[in-house]
Write an enzyme that holds these catalytic residues in place. Sequence first.
Site, short mmCIF file in Angstrom:
data_model
loop_
_atom_site.label_atom_id
_atom_site.label_comp_id
_atom_site.label_asym_id
_atom_site.label_seq_id
_atom_site.Cartn_x
_atom_site.Cartn_y
_atom_site.Cartn_z
NE ARG A 47 67.43 50.73 26.63
CZ ARG A 47 68.43 50.93 27.47
NH1 ARG A 47 68.57 50.17 28.55
NH2 ARG A 47 69.31 51.89 27.27
N GLY A 48 70.50 49.03 24.76
CA GLY A 48 71.81 49.61 25.08
C GLY A 48 72.83 48.92 24.17
NE ARG A 86 66.93 49.11 18.72
CZ ARG A 86 67.04 49.86 19.82
NH1 ARG A 86 67.40 49.30 20.95
NH2 ARG A 86 66.78 51.14 19.78
CD GLN A 200 65.42 54.71 26.21
OE1 GLN A 200 64.82 55.78 26.29
NE2 GLN A 200 65.64 54.12 25.06
CG ASP A 241 73.25 53.89 20.59
OD1 ASP A 241 73.05 54.96 21.20
OD2 ASP A 241 72.81 52.79 20.99
O1 MRU Z 1 67.34 52.50 22.11
P1 MRU Z 1 68.23 52.05 23.23
O2 MRU Z 1 67.64 52.16 24.57
O3 MRU Z 1 68.85 50.71 22.94
O4 MRU Z 1 69.37 53.13 23.14
C1 MRU Z 1 70.65 52.85 23.36
C2 MRU Z 1 71.08 53.54 24.55
O5 MRU Z 1 70.96 53.03 25.63
C3 MRU Z 1 71.63 54.88 24.42
O6 MRU Z 1 71.62 55.48 23.20
C4 MRU Z 1 72.92 54.97 25.16
O7 MRU Z 1 73.14 56.29 25.44
C5 MRU Z 1 74.10 54.35 24.45
S1 MRU Z 1 74.28 52.65 24.82
C6 MRU Z 1 75.12 52.63 26.38
#
Ligand code: MRU
Length: 350
Positions: A47-48, A86, A200, A241
């Site tokens: 993720r991220g 996603r 997270q 994101d």
């Molecule tokens: O749903 P996730 O855990 O994939 O969310 C993404 C993230 O980790 C965050 O939104 C983050 O702040 C941006 S990605 C470094």
Amino acid sequence: MNDSRPIVWKDHKLYLLDQRLLPHEEKFVEVSDLGACAAAIKDMVVRGAPCIGFTAIYGMALWIKGQEVLSLEKCRSACDEMIAARPTAVNLSFEVNRCFALMKASLDKKESRETIYLELVSFGDLQVQESHQKNTRMAEIGFEELKKKVGDRKWNLMTHCNTGFLACGSLGTALGVISYSHSKGMVEHVYADETRPYMQGTRLTAYELQKEQIPYSIVVEGAASYLLSHGKVDAIFVGADRIAANGDTANKVGTATLAIVAKHYKIPFYVVAPVSSFDVSISDGRHIEIEMRAHSEITEFRGQRVAPLGAISVNPSFDVTDHSFITGIICEKGLIDPSRQGDLVKVVKS
Ligand code: MRU
């Protein structure tokens, strides 16, 4: 396997650190085809935004490897299947569309499937390597900005969600600024939002801060007003994101609330993200699709029912912070002031 990288490509195989098991178990899972790769992204094994993009590149390489006959149409539909995993993080479509362009150019040149496969793997390796340099650059820019904005004393910083090496492949974006500042002896304390409902912050940011021995406390999102009004926080750093042309930023749900409270208490609020998280094809945040996730992420915790039977929830995974609440957007090309409309697009195109 134990490795400090969340994505490992080794001997023509893709391994992902299963982030659902952290912080208590560090276990890599092998992902062997496009379906498994898309499922790993959807289920948050990985993720991220940046890591989702890198994983998808290797996933497309695995797909090519498994094909007997290649056509441009098959490539497009495989890319679309990956992109559908996603919706919010633009890095996924950004990287997969670059894979498609590479496949198209290679097919036009009548290259073999094996050659295209190797080109995709090298492309993935290059993006991971370059991300380290980009993240380091962003960390330096954030550090210099903190010196100017807060001054030459140890800083108390706050962050939301997870933006360290687990989300970004190395160093991190917002957490990269924090860890770089710590390496320079400038961090007093970090407040990490628990980041409901997927935690997270509690599970992943705390794991990373602890590994680096950075002093931190986990806080509930609702504590923001208390902390900011009591002078506990000098500046806030979050990731992104997807960032629209006007600077509106989609990030983990709760980010917008934090930014609004920060503006009220005049605490500087920074977004740190590579240009691959910018989407200048959209004018503003109203065009960003927000992923809605399962009720169970809220009504249950790790498979244990918390809410009464029959309770439902609404679970938007992201929100959009209006650019007027953002002090600065830091990318590898520099610091953007979102109040100067037009600057962001200029920086992306420079
Ligand atoms: O749903 P996730 O855990 O994939 O969310 C993404 C993230 O980790 C965050 O939104 C983050 O702040 C941006 S990605 C470094």
